[in-house]
Design a protein around this motif. Sequence first.
Motif, short mmCIF file in Angstrom:
data_model
loop_
_atom_site.label_atom_id
_atom_site.label_comp_id
_atom_site.label_asym_id
_atom_site.label_seq_id
_atom_site.Cartn_x
_atom_site.Cartn_y
_atom_site.Cartn_z
N SER A 1 0.84 -1.19 0.00
CA SER A 1 0.00 0.00 0.00
C SER A 1 0.88 1.24 0.00
O SER A 1 2.03 1.20 0.44
N LYS B 1 -4.21 6.06 -5.79
CA LYS B 1 -5.49 5.92 -5.09
C LYS B 1 -5.29 5.15 -3.80
O LYS B 1 -4.46 4.26 -3.72
N LYS B 2 -6.06 5.51 -2.79
CA LYS B 2 -6.02 4.76 -1.55
C LYS B 2 -6.42 3.32 -1.82
O LYS B 2 -7.27 3.03 -2.65
N THR B 3 -5.79 2.40 -1.08
CA THR B 3 -6.09 0.99 -1.30
C THR B 3 -7.50 0.64 -0.83
O THR B 3 -8.07 -0.33 -1.27
N ARG B 4 -8.06 1.46 0.06
CA ARG B 4 -9.38 1.15 0.58
C ARG B 4 -10.09 2.45 0.97
O ARG B 4 -9.52 3.29 1.64
N ASP B 5 -11.33 2.59 0.53
CA ASP B 5 -12.12 3.76 0.90
C ASP B 5 -12.80 3.52 2.24
O ASP B 5 -13.20 2.39 2.55
N VAL C 1 -15.65 3.23 5.04
CA VAL C 1 -17.06 2.81 4.99
C VAL C 1 -17.82 3.65 6.01
O VAL C 1 -17.47 3.68 7.20
N ALA D 1 -21.59 -2.42 2.84
CA ALA D 1 -20.17 -2.71 2.57
C ALA D 1 -19.57 -3.31 3.83
O ALA D 1 -20.15 -3.21 4.92
N ARG D 2 -18.40 -3.94 3.67
CA ARG D 2 -17.75 -4.56 4.83
C ARG D 2 -16.93 -3.51 5.58
O ARG D 2 -15.93 -3.01 5.07
N THR E 1 -14.48 -2.04 8.79
CA THR E 1 -13.48 -2.44 9.77
C THR E 1 -13.81 -1.72 11.08
O THR E 1 -14.61 -0.77 11.09
N ASP F 1 -13.68 1.93 10.88
CA ASP F 1 -14.76 2.63 10.16
C ASP F 1 -15.81 3.18 11.12
O ASP F 1 -16.61 4.04 10.72
#
Length: 378
Positions: free
Chosen positions: A128, A169-173, A175, A321-322, A324, A327
Amino acid sequence: MATIQKRPLKHGYSYRVVWREPDGTLQQRTYRNDEEKAKDLKRFLDANNNSMNIAQQAKLRSLSTAPTVRELVEHHIENLGGEVEPGTVQTYRGMLRIYFTGTGIGETPIDVLTTSQVRTWFDELDRSPKTKKNVHALLSAAIRTELRQDKPRIKANVAEGVRSPKSVKKTRDPVFLEKHEIQALIDAMPDEVYRRMVDLKVYTGMRFGEITALRPSHITERRGRMIISVREAWKRHAGKEVGQPLGAPKTNKGTRNITLSKSAAERFKPWLDSIEEDNLIFTVPSTGTQITSSYFSRIIWAPAVDPLVEAERGKRPVLHARPTPHDLRHTHASMLIEAGNEFMLIQERLGHESITTTIGTYGHLRNDADARAADSLE
């Protein structure tokens, strides 16, 4: 594979080494009356993928007596001193083991290392952007340490200026959960302690290390409002011999007061009143010990979330969405923004060191502010 073409001359022989570079270009180099040099070049090319650049670097490495990059980074880590937390040192040692031990760049002598090599290594790291940035920062810091020596064995920091493109881009947006999703998530927790912890986390935005370090003495009631004083947080794990110590929050602004909403305080107070003396408010029910992030994520969170993101036949999943555990903090910020709170207040409540972090993470949620700005031009 390179080949040697031997041709007679008026006085002796010429030895032409011919090879094809990895990019397909045909190259050659000729030696007059020096078969050994031709054979030496052929050996280097054969051993280095027919690349002259790689072969030249290999030869320089074989002639160098300077320490390797791995040795440089290792020396830097071992001499950081007491100002660096044990958990951070442990993380650096993990980086040393993964990215510099037994790797091409790690076994390169420091006086041979070039900016081009560092850039290629950095670009090819399959990690990342944040991890790449941290590993690069460790390498650059180790080189700066060498440059501060009385007799440095290098002349410049070849890692300077090597950065990820800003457009990465970020690896994960994040939630952002809706209120009905929050309640479904709370209800899915397997024990009351986790239900109360998730509820408090989403309505305070506290970091995991902060909320799991809470004690009754950190909470006061003023003018009928319940206020949490964030003064401690679990620090990064430093290994069995050191353990996971308590320390100050992540940033200077992480030391802050958070006021609970009246409804959140009503849900939380009965649980708070059940805690004896000044023990941790949230602990593992079966052992009474600290709830670590790895334990919570694997043993509690994942089994509770899985059914909520898996759609039954003909039905929508409960969560869109999943998420964490982190989040929940993002969701808290999104609820504050939806309620019209200013970014400065949100920064203080979340404990961000800089308003730039707050705006950079959540600025896109302020569609209403953009609409008001447009209307002001009418």
